[in-house]
Design a protein around this motif. Structure first.
Motif, PDB file in Angstrom:
ATOM      1  N   ASN A 606       6.013 -11.698  -2.099  1.00  0.00           N
ATOM      2  CA  ASN A 606       6.154 -12.004  -3.518  1.00  0.00           C
ATOM      3  C   ASN A 606       5.613 -13.405  -3.746  1.00  0.00           C
ATOM      4  OD1 ASN A 606       7.245 -12.984  -6.065  1.00  0.00           O
ATOM      5  ND2 ASN A 606       8.564 -11.163  -6.053  1.00  0.00           N
ATOM      6  N   GLU A 607       4.461 -13.467  -4.392  1.00  0.00           N
ATOM      7  CA  GLU A 607       3.788 -14.756  -4.583  1.00  0.00           C
ATOM      8  C   GLU A 607       4.623 -15.703  -5.426  1.00  0.00           C
ATOM      9  OE1 GLU A 607       0.750 -17.328  -3.788  1.00  0.00           O
ATOM     10  OE2 GLU A 607       0.717 -15.227  -3.184  1.00  0.00           O
ATOM     11  N   ALA A 608       5.233 -15.178  -6.476  1.00  0.00           N
ATOM     12  CA  ALA A 608       5.997 -16.050  -7.380  1.00  0.00           C
ATOM     13  C   ALA A 608       7.209 -16.647  -6.681  1.00  0.00           C
ATOM     14  CB  ALA A 608       6.418 -15.258  -8.614  1.00  0.00           C
ATOM     15  N   ARG A 609       7.885 -15.847  -5.880  1.00  0.00           N
ATOM     16  CA  ARG A 609       9.088 -16.321  -5.201  1.00  0.00           C
ATOM     17  C   ARG A 609       8.776 -17.015  -3.887  1.00  0.00           C
ATOM     18  NH1 ARG A 609      12.665 -11.553  -3.985  1.00  0.00           N
ATOM     19  NH2 ARG A 609      13.819 -13.232  -2.959  1.00  0.00           N
ATOM     20  N   GLY A 610       7.589 -16.777  -3.350  1.00  0.00           N
ATOM     21  CA  GLY A 610       7.249 -17.343  -2.054  1.00  0.00           C
ATOM     22  C   GLY A 610       8.112 -16.780  -0.951  1.00  0.00           C
ATOM     23  N   ALA A 611       8.433 -15.488  -1.060  1.00  0.00           N
ATOM     24  CA  ALA A 611       9.338 -14.872  -0.095  1.00  0.00           C
ATOM     25  C   ALA A 611       8.936 -13.420   0.113  1.00  0.00           C
ATOM     26  CB  ALA A 611      10.784 -14.961  -0.594  1.00  0.00           C
ATOM     27  N   VAL A 612       9.549 -12.823   1.132  1.00  0.00           N
ATOM     28  CA  VAL A 612       9.284 -11.442   1.485  1.00  0.00           C
ATOM     29  C   VAL A 612      10.242 -10.528   0.748  1.00  0.00           C
ATOM     30  CG1 VAL A 612       9.240  -9.776   3.378  1.00  0.00           C
ATOM     31  CG2 VAL A 612       8.394 -12.094   3.739  1.00  0.00           C
ATOM     32  N   GLU A 613       9.725  -9.373   0.257  1.00  0.00           N
ATOM     33  CA  GLU A 613      10.549  -8.342  -0.340  1.00  0.00           C
ATOM     34  C   GLU A 613      10.433  -7.079   0.501  1.00  0.00           C
ATOM     35  OE1 GLU A 613      10.188  -9.453  -5.069  1.00  0.00           O
ATOM     36  OE2 GLU A 613       8.720  -8.095  -4.161  1.00  0.00           O
ATOM     37  N   ALA A 614      11.466  -6.297   0.550  1.00  0.00           N
ATOM     38  CA  ALA A 614      11.467  -5.054   1.317  1.00  0.00           C
ATOM     39  C   ALA A 614      11.733  -3.882   0.377  1.00  0.00           C
ATOM     40  CB  ALA A 614      12.511  -5.105   2.420  1.00  0.00           C
ATOM     41  N   PHE A 615      11.022  -2.774   0.630  1.00  0.00           N
ATOM     42  CA  PHE A 615      11.196  -1.558  -0.166  1.00  0.00           C
ATOM     43  C   PHE A 615      11.214  -0.360   0.774  1.00  0.00           C
ATOM     44  CE2 PHE A 615       8.902  -4.624  -2.727  1.00  0.00           C
ATOM     45  CZ  PHE A 615       9.606  -4.617  -3.922  1.00  0.00           C
ATOM     46  N   GLU A 616      11.869   0.666   0.318  1.00  0.00           N
ATOM     47  CA  GLU A 616      11.752   1.964   0.968  1.00  0.00           C
ATOM     48  C   GLU A 616      10.936   2.848   0.041  1.00  0.00           C
ATOM     49  OE1 GLU A 616      14.894   5.252   1.537  1.00  0.00           O
ATOM     50  OE2 GLU A 616      14.972   4.067   3.389  1.00  0.00           O
ATOM     51  N   GLU A 617       9.838   3.407   0.567  1.00  0.00           N
ATOM     52  CA  GLU A 617       8.924   4.184  -0.261  1.00  0.00           C
ATOM     53  C   GLU A 617       8.800   5.612   0.249  1.00  0.00           C
ATOM     54  OE1 GLU A 617       5.860   0.609  -1.640  1.00  0.00           O
ATOM     55  OE2 GLU A 617       5.223   2.074  -0.142  1.00  0.00           O
ATOM     56  N   ARG A 618       8.627   6.539  -0.704  1.00  0.00           N
ATOM     57  CA  ARG A 618       8.250   7.905  -0.370  1.00  0.00           C
ATOM     58  C   ARG A 618       6.806   8.070  -0.796  1.00  0.00           C
ATOM     59  NH1 ARG A 618       8.731  13.349  -2.841  1.00  0.00           N
ATOM     60  NH2 ARG A 618       8.902  14.850  -1.120  1.00  0.00           N
ATOM     61  N   ARG A 619       5.964   8.492   0.156  1.00  0.00           N
ATOM     62  CA  ARG A 619       4.527   8.520  -0.083  1.00  0.00           C
ATOM     63  C   ARG A 619       3.955   9.904   0.168  1.00  0.00           C
ATOM     64  NH1 ARG A 619       1.340   3.710   0.562  1.00  0.00           N
ATOM     65  NH2 ARG A 619       2.602   1.828   0.496  1.00  0.00           N
ATOM     66  N   PHE A 620       2.883  10.193  -0.561  1.00  0.00           N
ATOM     67  CA  PHE A 620       1.988  11.291  -0.220  1.00  0.00           C
ATOM     68  C   PHE A 620       0.646  10.646   0.084  1.00  0.00           C
ATOM     69  CE2 PHE A 620      -1.329  14.357  -1.198  1.00  0.00           C
ATOM     70  CZ  PHE A 620      -0.905  15.458  -0.474  1.00  0.00           C
ATOM     71  N   GLY A 621       0.279  10.598   1.350  1.00  0.00           N
ATOM     72  CA  GLY A 621      -0.898   9.822   1.729  1.00  0.00           C
ATOM     73  C   GLY A 621      -0.688   8.379   1.323  1.00  0.00           C
ATOM     74  N   ALA A 622      -1.621   7.835   0.537  1.00  0.00           N
ATOM     75  CA  ALA A 622      -1.488   6.457   0.064  1.00  0.00           C
ATOM     76  C   ALA A 622      -0.810   6.372  -1.297  1.00  0.00           C
ATOM     77  CB  ALA A 622      -2.877   5.808  -0.008  1.00  0.00           C
ATOM     78  N   ILE A 623      -0.395   7.507  -1.856  1.00  0.00           N
ATOM     79  CA  ILE A 623       0.245   7.523  -3.174  1.00  0.00           C
ATOM     80  C   ILE A 623       1.732   7.233  -3.024  1.00  0.00           C
ATOM     81  CG2 ILE A 623       0.870   8.968  -5.150  1.00  0.00           C
ATOM     82  CD1 ILE A 623      -1.709  10.549  -4.640  1.00  0.00           C
ATOM     83  N   VAL A 624       2.211   6.212  -3.724  1.00  0.00           N
ATOM     84  CA  VAL A 624       3.639   5.882  -3.722  1.00  0.00           C
ATOM     85  C   VAL A 624       4.306   6.677  -4.831  1.00  0.00           C
ATOM     86  CG1 VAL A 624       5.352   4.058  -3.948  1.00  0.00           C
ATOM     87  CG2 VAL A 624       3.158   3.585  -2.814  1.00  0.00           C
ATOM     88  N   MET A 625       5.178   7.594  -4.435  1.00  0.00           N
ATOM     89  CA  MET A 625       5.854   8.447  -5.414  1.00  0.00           C
ATOM     90  C   MET A 625       7.209   7.875  -5.826  1.00  0.00           C
ATOM     91  SD  MET A 625       4.967  12.112  -3.671  1.00  0.00           S
ATOM     92  CE  MET A 625       5.786  13.013  -4.985  1.00  0.00           C
ATOM     93  N   GLU A 626       7.907   7.248  -4.892  1.00  0.00           N
ATOM     94  CA  GLU A 626       9.196   6.625  -5.173  1.00  0.00           C
ATOM     95  C   GLU A 626       9.259   5.295  -4.434  1.00  0.00           C
ATOM     96  OE1 GLU A 626      12.293   9.207  -3.903  1.00  0.00           O
ATOM     97  OE2 GLU A 626      11.466  10.978  -4.905  1.00  0.00           O
ATOM     98  N   ARG A 627       9.981   4.329  -5.040  1.00  0.00           N
ATOM     99  CA  ARG A 627      10.143   3.025  -4.384  1.00  0.00           C
ATOM    100  C   ARG A 627      11.477   2.430  -4.807  1.00  0.00           C
ATOM    101  NH1 ARG A 627       5.593  -0.848  -5.801  1.00  0.00           N
ATOM    102  NH2 ARG A 627       4.558  -0.028  -3.951  1.00  0.00           N
ATOM    103  N   ARG A 628      12.247   1.948  -3.833  1.00  0.00           N
ATOM    104  CA  ARG A 628      13.495   1.255  -4.158  1.00  0.00           C
ATOM    105  C   ARG A 628      13.631   0.030  -3.261  1.00  0.00           C
ATOM    106  NH1 ARG A 628      18.056   2.272  -0.986  1.00  0.00           N
ATOM    107  NH2 ARG A 628      17.707   3.698   0.773  1.00  0.00           N
TER     108      ARG A 628
END
Length: 839
Positions: A606-628
């Motif tokens: 995260n450029e604005a925060r200058g920190a790392v963010e973590a997400f759990e994603e559900r993907r189809f290939g390179a398509i992100v269908m869900e993210r939390r």
């Protein structure tokens, strides 16, 4: 059975051709258009002793030429086509048990070799018009050479062409060459210039009128494609005399229409034949006395950036221009009118298709032949396939299920080859459910043809409109067509669809309007990498399963569709423009591609925060269908922090003056004394080795702001061993002890000697310039006045004392009377102070 050839220019060479093939199994035959090589050489070889009654295969690159050649040879024998002479082209075959000469198109030849590598019953293969350098022709020749070299040394191979680098081909084949001078009349070349603001059609129409006025007989016009032929037909129809017959000639015409174009005109009638480059060679057009050449052709070009092959209008080669012009000199002197400036220089010859095509079909053929290595060195190629394009083709085949992980052909891959469609479309056809196979036949025909839509409808990006147009035309039994569609184009597509229905063993055709997702649900098997999902913040933008971005145009007919499969697009620098797509049901993806869905933990900077963010994603290939969002684990953050440093550069780190000076000293001494083997601390080297020197000091941190300046200095210092650190402090010290007893800082800069700024009085008694780097590098002295102002820059302190100091003393003694200015600086006591009061 021996045929008596007519009086063709090739006739005197036929005995030499027979004798050469009796003595050598390969031959290169060069003969210009009209020499008779296509129709006379096969007939002359029928009773050759080495043939032993076996069949001759002759490869023709184009279906029109294949039919025409077979018909002409059969007429010479006084037989119908399908007896001694027959042909086999896509969806059409006229052969029998009596056939001894079979004219085939390129894909047919490859199938024959793959199905029977020993080529039982075949004694010779003739490659006609090899100069066209089609991909399938190059592959067929390479496979035939392999068969001849391993299984059938008695097989004869003849490469024939009108415009060919015969010497190069003969070296490739290790074969003798025979050349026919041909028979042609002088052709005058004209370059009628275009007028200001004149379109190609207007320029062409004016030149056709000129050609008809200046020449007897018929006029042959070369245009790049069917669309240009239709436009020219419209313009000429309004400007020419009604007695002039306009005749189109291209590969999408019906058999009857093609025969009309290839036949002779009615007595007293003049014709203007509007043709693609199908008329360059092999086919004979009687009565042509003038040629009007646009200088353009439409050829496939593969764009590796988008993964799409598109037909592009390109300038022809000089060889093609010469061959087109030669059509005007077959029966008498003629004229060729070229619609480009005489000063324009054309490429000498046509580029081989193998160098600029999408190679998945070639890769599948090679896998079926047992070749899985990237080099294809097991075959002898005139021009080998580019390794990068071949690897890309194999990746696609693996995704389609045609190759296994080791690059070997699968059972599905063999079925795809047998079907004869392109790998993408074959995969879709063979995976379709039974109830939708009739629709698949239509999709095969529609995707391989140019769009039948015209006018406003031609701009639609919804591929389903083409399907609807075909079904309306079919349901009306050809008696009408969908508004905005070309009935002739639909008829040609229907002919292809019938062929595919026969291949798929279907008795009935699809009709009516398919449900909204039927087309897309079938085509996902052809284009799994082009499945697209709409972006949440922009309804016109989509992400493809391969990670690329695409966009719909503002007047799209697909607005609001969350899922698409993209059939065609125009590559652009940022997001490519979708030209044709169809909606799909995401439940199809769940059912057909469950292995392509995955859940993954993703870290992002995260450029604005200058920190790392973590997400759990559900993907189809390179398509992100869900993210939390999920909590960042200390161990997770490190790779993201290092990636952030790499992307933003080393300046994002908290460099102190001490750390910067340490880097400069290490890099300087590394150059002066390479034997010390000091680490490379340049920007590029540090960025490349972040895991080695920086990672230990970032471990456990979640942001770069948690890294202190002292941490960074320690990280650099830790790159040096104990002995290296001692050498650094000795040979490139941060400070230097002056004779006055004071430590003065040395300033280091890349590729420069260090600089020492010191008051002159502190150096009394010092005879020589200080040195660093094992005595190899003299320090640059910035000698200062008592007030700290520069007096002199030098690397020769001894010379300064001898020559310059007396003048400096004379000038500055009065200005700084409280400071010592001895006559003899060699023996004076160094000091950083003024003289005590009263002295």
């Amino acid at each position: 059975m021996t045929a008596t050839p007519a009086d063709f220019p090739i006739t005197p060479l036929l005995p030499d051709i027979r004798a050469s093939l009796a003595a050598h199994p390969r031959l290169v035959l060069e003969a210009p258009p009209g020499a008779g090589k296509t129709t006379q050489v096969p007939l002359a070889l029928l009773d050759a002793p080495w043939l032993e009654g076996r069949k001759i295969l002759m490869l023709e690159p184009r279906r029109i030429a294949a039919r025409a050649a077979a018909q002409f040879m059969a007429q010479q024998l006084g037989e119908p086509v399908g007896q001694t002479v027959g042909y086999s082209i896509r969806f059409e075959s006229r052969t029998s048990a009596a056939t001894r000469i079979e004219v085939v198109t390129e894909g047919i030849l490859t199938r024959l070799i793959q199905d029977d590598p020993e080529l039982a019953g075949i004694g010779a293969i003739l490659f006609d018009e090899f100069h066209e350098r089609h991909l399938a022709g190059d592959l067929g020749a390479a496979l035939a050479l392999d068969v001849q070299g391993t299984l059938r040394p008695d097989l004869r191979l003849v490469v024939m062409s009108a415009t060919l680098d015969g010497e190069r081909v003969a070296q490739w084949l290790d074969a003798p060459r025979i050349s026919s001078p041909g028979r042609s009349f002088r052709v005058r070349i004209e370059h009628p210039p275009a007028r200001a603001q004149e379109t190609l059609e207007q320029h062409l129409a004016r030149t056709v009128r000129q050609a008809l006025a200046e020449n007897d007989g018929d006029v042959l016009v070369f245009l790049p494609g069917r669309r240009e032929i239709a436009r020219a037909q419209t313009v000429l129809g309004h400007t020419l005399d009604e007695a002039i017959e306009l005749v189109p000639l291209h590969g999408e015409l019906s058999l009857a229409e093609q025969q009309l174009a290839l036949g002779a005109a009615e007595p007293g009638t003049r014709r203007v034949v509007l043709a693609t480059n199908v008329a360059e060679s092999s086919v004979t057009l009687p009565g042509i006395r003038a040629v009007v050449d646009s200088g353009l052709a439409r050829e496939p070009r593969f764009d590796p950036n988008s993964g799409f092959t598109r037909l592009e209008t390109v300038a022809i080669s000089q060889a093609s221009a010469d061959q087109r012009a030669g059509r005007a000199g077959r029966v008498a002197e003629g004229t060729a009118y070229r619609l480009w400036p005489q000063s324009r220089r054309l490429e000498p010859s046509r580029t081989a298709e193998i160098a600029q095509a999408e190679l998945s079909a070639l890769a599948l053929e090679l896998a079926a032949w047992g070749i899985t290595a990237g080099s294809c060195s097991d075959l002898t190629w005139l021009d080998p396939p580019p390794p990068g394009a071949l690897a890309q083709g194999r990746e696609l085949l693996t995704a389609l299920g045609a190759l296994d992980a080791d690059g070997r052909i699968t059972a599905l891959g063999r079925r795809m080859l047998a079907l004869g469609a392109t790998p993408r479309l074959a995969a879709a056809a063979l995976r379709a459910p039974e109830e939708r196979r009739a629709l698949v036949a239509d999709l095969l025909a529609l995707t391989e043809a140019r769009s039948p839509l015209r006018g406003e409808q031609a701009r639609t990006d919804d591929f389903r409109v083409r399907v609807g147009a075909l079904h309306v035309w079919r349901d009306r039994r050809g008696g009408g067509s969908h508004a905005g569609a070309d009935a002739g184009a639909l008829a040609a597509i229907e002919q292809a669809a019938k062929g595919w229905r026969r291949r798929l063993d279907l008795r009935t055709a699809a009709s009516g309007v398919p449900d909204s997702h039927a087309v897309g649900d079938l085509l996902v098997h052809a284009y799994p990498d082009r499945i697209a999902y709409r972006d949440a913040g922009n309804p016109l933008r989509y992400t493809l399963a391969n990670g690329r971005g695409v966009r719909l145009h503002e007047q799209t007919a697909l607005l609001g569709e969350p899922w698409l499969v993209v059939l065609d697009l125009r590559h652009e620098a940022r997001d490519s423009l979708v030209l044709a797509a169809a909606p799909l049901d995401p439940r199809t993806l769940e059912a057909e591609f469950p292995q392509r869905f995955a859940r993954a933990r993703v870290l992002r900077w995260n450029e604005a925060r200058g920190a790392v963010e973590a997400f759990e994603e559900r993907r189809f290939g390179a398509i992100v269908m869900e993210r939390r969002s999920v909590p960042v684990q200390p161990a997770d953050a490190l790779p993201a922090l290092l990636a952030a440093v790499r992307s933003r550069g080393l300046e994002v780190l908290p460099w102190s003056d001490a750390a910067r000076r340490l880097r400069l000293r290490i890099q300087a001494l590394r150059g002066w004394m390479p034997e010390l083997d000091l680490p490379d601390v340049s920007d590029a080297a540090l960025l490349a080795t972040l895991e080695d020197w920086l990672a230990p000091y970032l471990a456990g941190k979640r942001g770069l702001d948690a890294l202190g300046a002292d941490d960074l200095s320690q990280a650099l210092a830790a790159m040096l061993g104990y002995g290296q650190r001692q050498q650094l402090d000795t040979q490139a010290p941060d400070q230097w002890l002056a004779p006055s007893g004071q430590h003065r800082r040395l300033e280091y800069a890349p590729d420069e000697p260090p600089v020492l700024a010191v008051k002159l009085q502190e150096l009394f008694g010092l005879a020589d310039t200080p040195r660093v780097g094992g005595g190899r590098v003299p320090v640059t002295l910035h000698l200062l006045s008592p007030a700290g102002r520069p007096i002199q820059m030098t690397q020769d302190l001894k010379g300064f004392w001898e020559r310059t100091y007396p003048e400096v003393k004379k000038e500055l003694k009065g200005r700084y009377p409280r400071h010592p200015w001895p006559d003899d600086p060699w023996t004076a006591t160094p000091t950083h102070r003024a003289k005590p009061r009263g002295t």
